[in-house]
Design an enzyme around this catalytic site. Structure first.
Site, PDB file in Angstrom:
ATOM      1  N   ASP A  92       0.866  -1.161   0.000  1.00 10.72           N
ATOM      2  CA  ASP A  92       0.000   0.000   0.000  1.00 10.72           C
ATOM      3  C   ASP A  92       0.918   1.231   0.000  1.00 10.72           C
ATOM      4  O   ASP A  92       2.079   1.131   0.397  1.00 10.72           O
ATOM      5  CB  ASP A  92      -0.874  -0.013   1.259  1.00 10.72           C
ATOM      6  CG  ASP A  92      -1.640   1.274   1.456  1.00 10.72           C
ATOM      7  OD1 ASP A  92      -2.322   1.700   0.517  1.00 10.72           O
ATOM      8  OD2 ASP A  92      -1.537   1.855   2.558  1.00 10.72           O
ATOM      9  N   ASP A 284      -1.540  -0.742   6.198  1.00  8.08           N
ATOM     10  CA  ASP A 284      -1.670  -0.172   7.540  1.00  8.08           C
ATOM     11  C   ASP A 284      -3.069   0.331   7.875  1.00  8.08           C
ATOM     12  O   ASP A 284      -3.363   0.607   9.031  1.00  8.08           O
ATOM     13  CB  ASP A 284      -0.679   0.992   7.710  1.00  8.08           C
ATOM     14  CG  ASP A 284      -1.129   2.239   6.958  1.00  8.08           C
ATOM     15  OD1 ASP A 284      -1.573   2.098   5.792  1.00  8.08           O
ATOM     16  OD2 ASP A 284      -1.065   3.328   7.541  1.00  8.08           O
ATOM     17  N   ASP A 288      -7.129  -1.566   3.979  1.00  9.25           N
ATOM     18  CA  ASP A 288      -6.192  -2.609   3.554  1.00  9.25           C
ATOM     19  C   ASP A 288      -6.532  -3.977   4.141  1.00  9.25           C
ATOM     20  O   ASP A 288      -5.984  -4.993   3.702  1.00  9.25           O
ATOM     21  CB  ASP A 288      -4.763  -2.237   3.980  1.00  9.25           C
ATOM     22  CG  ASP A 288      -4.289  -0.955   3.339  1.00  9.25           C
ATOM     23  OD1 ASP A 288      -4.642  -0.714   2.169  1.00  9.25           O
ATOM     24  OD2 ASP A 288      -3.558  -0.188   4.001  1.00  9.25           O
TER      25      ASP A 288
END
Length: 389
Positions: A92, A284, A288
């Site tokens: 990410d 995080d 996600d």
């Protein structure tokens, strides 16, 4: 790996029992009843599969312990085992490769643009909203009479009687809002790796706000470390393509999947898995979590949300990307140590059982040898404590 050992043990025990019976019968038929008893008992004693049973759990205990000491929390032993097969790591962007503390760096458009945008985002916990609110500190914000969040795209709100739309180019296109002369400004900001939020009232474009989120100092080293291990890095983000490509280039990532809605991240990870490679996802945020759960191995930043850490099997406690190659390496070291333990446990039995059956060992010596095999497996596992990132 432990399930494999369990299946082997299920065969090993009856086979050894049968060997003990045949040993007894062989020596008894030879007329030596005393040796028959001693040899049969020696076979049973020396073949006690303690070393086989200890091989995997001792390796896992030492491996997870040394990983935790270096800031890698492994809560799922299966994730530890899978991690050494990882061929693709999906990152990410925000909060994983970047600091996760964006700041407003440019405002283009109407004079009251920042005031309107900050008023519309009061109470929001989104990092971009917090950046706008920080930039508007000191301004007297207008009350919000209506608010609707559009995950992955932006929001719509009514501020001081004005219907505002704030968000991505995708949202503006959906609403029929044209960027106009600001398109070139946005392209330049995105080319610098900045995220652009568009602000419109109805169908009229009011302006844009550019937000920068610095890349973590260790991100490039983490990607380089993965490449040295033969692991490909991929960026998966909801940000625009130009900004995502700029950030990816700065850390050495060649493959970028951008403008992905939060609900589509898990599908993107599943598509990578369908290519036949073991995929790890690093994230995080709350958005996600589905992708972390969909990956073969989920790794969460310890500086992120509790939801992300719950969905992941491994947590990088300090939120430092540099720990990612270390997490894969400790998995490889632990798996190698477990395989060594299993090899020596099997090798020991292959040599010792025939020796006991032929009458070369007494039960006392067999018991000592069996104990030594268990000690040797534990000692070999403890050598993992010398591992360093």
């Amino acid at each position: 790996m432990q399930r494999l050992v369990d299946r082997i043990s299920a065969v090993f025990v009856p086979v050894v029992t049968a060997i003990a019976v045949l040993t007894f019968l062989g020596w008894a038929l030879a007329g030596d009843l005393e040796t028959a008893f001693v040899a049969a008992v020696s076979v049973l004693v020396i073949a006690c599969p303690c070393a086989l049973g200890l091989a995997t759990p001792t390796g896992i205990m030492v491996g997870t312990g040394i990983a935790a000491r270096h800031g890698i929390l492994i809560k799922d032993a299966e994730a530890l085992e899978r991690a050494h097969h990882v061929g693709v790591v999906v990152f990410d962007k925000t909060g994983t490769l970047t600091e996760g503390h964006p700041a407003v760096v440019a405002v283009e458009g109407d004079a009251d643009l920042l005031l309107l945008a900050a008023s519309a985002q009061q109470g929001s916990e989104h990092p971009l909203a917090r950046a706008v609110l920080t930039a508007a500190a000191g301004l007297t914000l207008h009350p919000v009479s209506a608010f609707t969040s559009l995950p992955g795209r932006g929001l719509v709100a009514e501020v001081d009687g004005r219907a505002l739309t704030i968000g991505s180019p995708r949202l503006m296109a959906e609403r029929g809002v044209v960027a106009g002369a600001l398109a070139d400004v946005a392209a330049a900001e995105e080319g610098r790796g900045r995220t652009v939020m568009w602000v419109a009232e109805g169908a009229r474009m009011l302006g844009l706000i550019a937000v920068a989120d610095p890349v973590k100092p260790s991100a490039a080293a983490a990607v380089a470390g993965l490449a040295a291990m033969g692991v490909e890095s991929v960026m998966l983000t909801g940000d625009n393509r130009r900004a995502a490509a700029a950030v990816a280039a700065s850390v050495g990532i060649a493959r970028v999947i951008a403008e992905v809605l939060p609900e589509d991240k898990a599908a993107a990870v599943a598509a990578l898995r369908a290519e036949g490679r073991v995929v790890a996802m690093v994230g995080d945020g709350i958005n996600d979590a589905p992708a972390l759960a969909a990956a073969d191995v989920g790794l969460a930043m310890g500086t992120g949300t509790d939801v992300a850490m719950q969905a992941a099997g491994i947590t990088l406690v300090k939120g430092d990307p540099a720990l990612l190659p270390a997490a894969l390496r400790v998995s490889r070291a632990t798996t190698a140590k477990i395989r060594q333990n299993l090899f020596w446990a099997f090798a020991y039995n292959v040599v010792a059982i025939p020796a006991a059956a032929l009458g070369f060992l007494t039960p006392v010596i067999a018991g000592a040898a069996m104990a030594f095999s268990s000690v040797s497996v534990v000692s070999n596992a403890l050598l993992l404590r010398r591992w360093r990132p």
